[in-house]
Design a protein around this motif. Structure first.
Motif, mmCIF file in Angstrom:
data_model
loop_
_atom_site.group_PDB
_atom_site.id
_atom_site.type_symbol
_atom_site.label_atom_id
_atom_site.label_comp_id
_atom_site.label_asym_id
_atom_site.label_seq_id
_atom_site.Cartn_x
_atom_site.Cartn_y
_atom_site.Cartn_z
ATOM 1 N N TYR A 187 0.843 -1.203 0.000
ATOM 2 C CA TYR A 187 0.000 0.000 0.000
ATOM 3 C C TYR A 187 0.877 1.252 0.000
ATOM 4 N N HIS A 188 1.869 1.299 0.874
ATOM 5 C CA HIS A 188 2.761 2.453 0.926
ATOM 6 C C HIS A 188 3.571 2.583 -0.365
ATOM 7 N N GLU A 189 3.929 1.441 -0.946
ATOM 8 C CA GLU A 189 4.679 1.475 -2.195
ATOM 9 C C GLU A 189 3.846 2.078 -3.313
ATOM 10 N N SER A 190 2.551 1.761 -3.349
ATOM 11 C CA SER A 190 1.689 2.322 -4.390
ATOM 12 C C SER A 190 1.569 3.834 -4.254
ATOM 13 N N LEU A 191 1.510 4.318 -3.012
ATOM 14 C CA LEU A 191 1.461 5.761 -2.804
ATOM 15 C C LEU A 191 2.789 6.414 -3.165
ATOM 16 N N THR A 192 3.889 5.707 -2.936
ATOM 17 C CA THR A 192 5.202 6.232 -3.306
ATOM 18 C C THR A 192 5.297 6.394 -4.819
#
Length: 271
Positions: A187-192
Motif C-alpha cells: 500500500y505504501h509502495e503504491s502511494l510512493t
C-alpha cells in the motif's frame, strides 16, 4: 505450608514472551537505525561517487561502520536466542501445571516461540545482507521497496509494542491495528509511485540486465528484501496469535471503511 506457587508459571511465560518480543523489536530498530545512518553518510558524498576509487573507499567505510555495531548486535541476538530456548523448555513444563481456568493453550505459545526463532534467523540474514551491500545498492534497496518508508516503520514499531504490551498485561488489542504489514508495504509502495518519490538510480529500475542479475550485489539485495518481508510476515503471525490469546476490541464498521478508503487511494495512484 505453601501448596501453590506465589505466581503462576503460565503467567510468567506470557510475560516472558512479551519481553523477548520487545527485544526482537529493538534488534529490528537497531538495523533500521544503522541502515538510515549509513545512507545519510553515503548521500553526503554522493557527488564524487562517479570515480571507481572513491566508490570503493565508500564501500570500505560502510563495512567499517557495520563492524562498529555488529559485535554488540550479535551479542544481543545470542542473548535473545538463549532466552527463547529456555522459554521453550518452560513452556513445555507449564502445560502440566494445574489450573482452575481450564485447558491452557500450549500450542499457541509454542507457535509464538517458533515464530520468534524464525524472526531471529531473518534478522541475521538481513544484517548480513546490509554488511555486504555497497552504498549505491543500499540506497537502491531504500527506494526500490517500501521497507524504509517512514509510515511503514511507524506501523511496524507500533505493532511490536502493542503486541508486547498486550501479552505483558493480558489485555486485548484494538481492531484498528493493521492485521497485515505485508499488505501495508504494498500500500505504501503504491502511494510512493503515485507521488513520484521513487529514485531512478538505474541499477534495479526498469529492465534488469543479465550482468546485474548475475552480480553478487543483486544476490545480497534479493536476500535482504526477502528477509524484511519474512520479518513482517512473522510479525503478522505474532499479532494473530496474540489476538487469539488476549482478545480484540472491535470497532464496528472500521474494517470496511478502511478497505474502501485505501482502495480509493490506490485507484487514484494508478490513474
Amino acid at each position: 505450608m505453601m501448596l501453590l506457587p506465589p505466581q503462576s508459571q503460565r503467567r510468567n511465560i506470557r510475560v516472558s514472551n512479551a519481553a523477548t518480543i520487545t527485544s526482537i523489536s529493538h534488534l529490528y530498530t537497531t538495523l533500521v537505525s544503522n541502515w538510515l545512518t549509513d545512507i545519510e553518510k553515503d548521500e553526503c558524498g554522493s557527488d564524487s561517487d562517479s570515480d571507481t576509487i572513491v566508490e570503493e573507499a565508500h564501500h570500505t567505510k560502510s563495512l567499517r561502520s557495520f563492524q562498529t555495531w555488529a559485535p554488540a548486535f550479535r551479542q544481543r541476538l545470542i542473548t535473545v536466542s538463549s532466552r527463547l530456548q529456555v522459554l521453550r523448555i518452560q513452556t513445555a513444563t507449564a502445560k502440566w501445571e494445574g489450573s482452575i481456568r481450564g485447558a491452557w493453550p500450549f500450542e499457541k505459545y509454542d507457535k509464538m516461540l517458533a515464530i520468534q526463532s524464525k524472526m531471529i534467523n531473518n534478522l541475521v540474514q538481513l544484517s548480513g545482507s546490509l554488511s555486504q551491500l555497497s552504498p549505491q545498492w543500499r540506497k537502491n534497496l531504500l527506494h526500490e521497496t517500501a521497507v524504509l518508508n517512514p509510515n511503514l516503520i511507524s506501523e511496524v514499531v507500533a505493532v511490536f509494542g502493542i503486541v508486547a504490551m498486550s501479552l505483558r498485561n493480558g489485555s486485548p488489542m484494538h481492531e484498528v491495528l493493521p492485521h497485515s504489514l505485508v499488505d501495508r508495504t504494498f500500500y505504501h509502495e503504491s502511494l510512493t509511485r503515485r507521488n513520484g518519490r521513487r529514485a531512478n538510480s538505474g541499477t534495479t529500475s526498469g529492465i534488469l540486465k543479465k550482468d546485474v542479475l548475475r552480480s553478487i550485489e543483486f544476490a545480497h539485495y534479493a536476500t535482504g528484501v526477502a528477509a524484511v518481508f519474512q520479518i513482517l510476515k512473522s510479525l503478522d503471525e505474532l499479532h494473530q496469535v496474540t489476538r487469539e490469546l488476549c482478545g480484540e476490541v472491535p470497532l464496528q464498521g472500521f474494517q470496511d471503511w478502511r478497505e474502501a478508503f485505501e482502495l480509493r487511494q490506490i485507484r487514484g495512484s494508478v490513474g
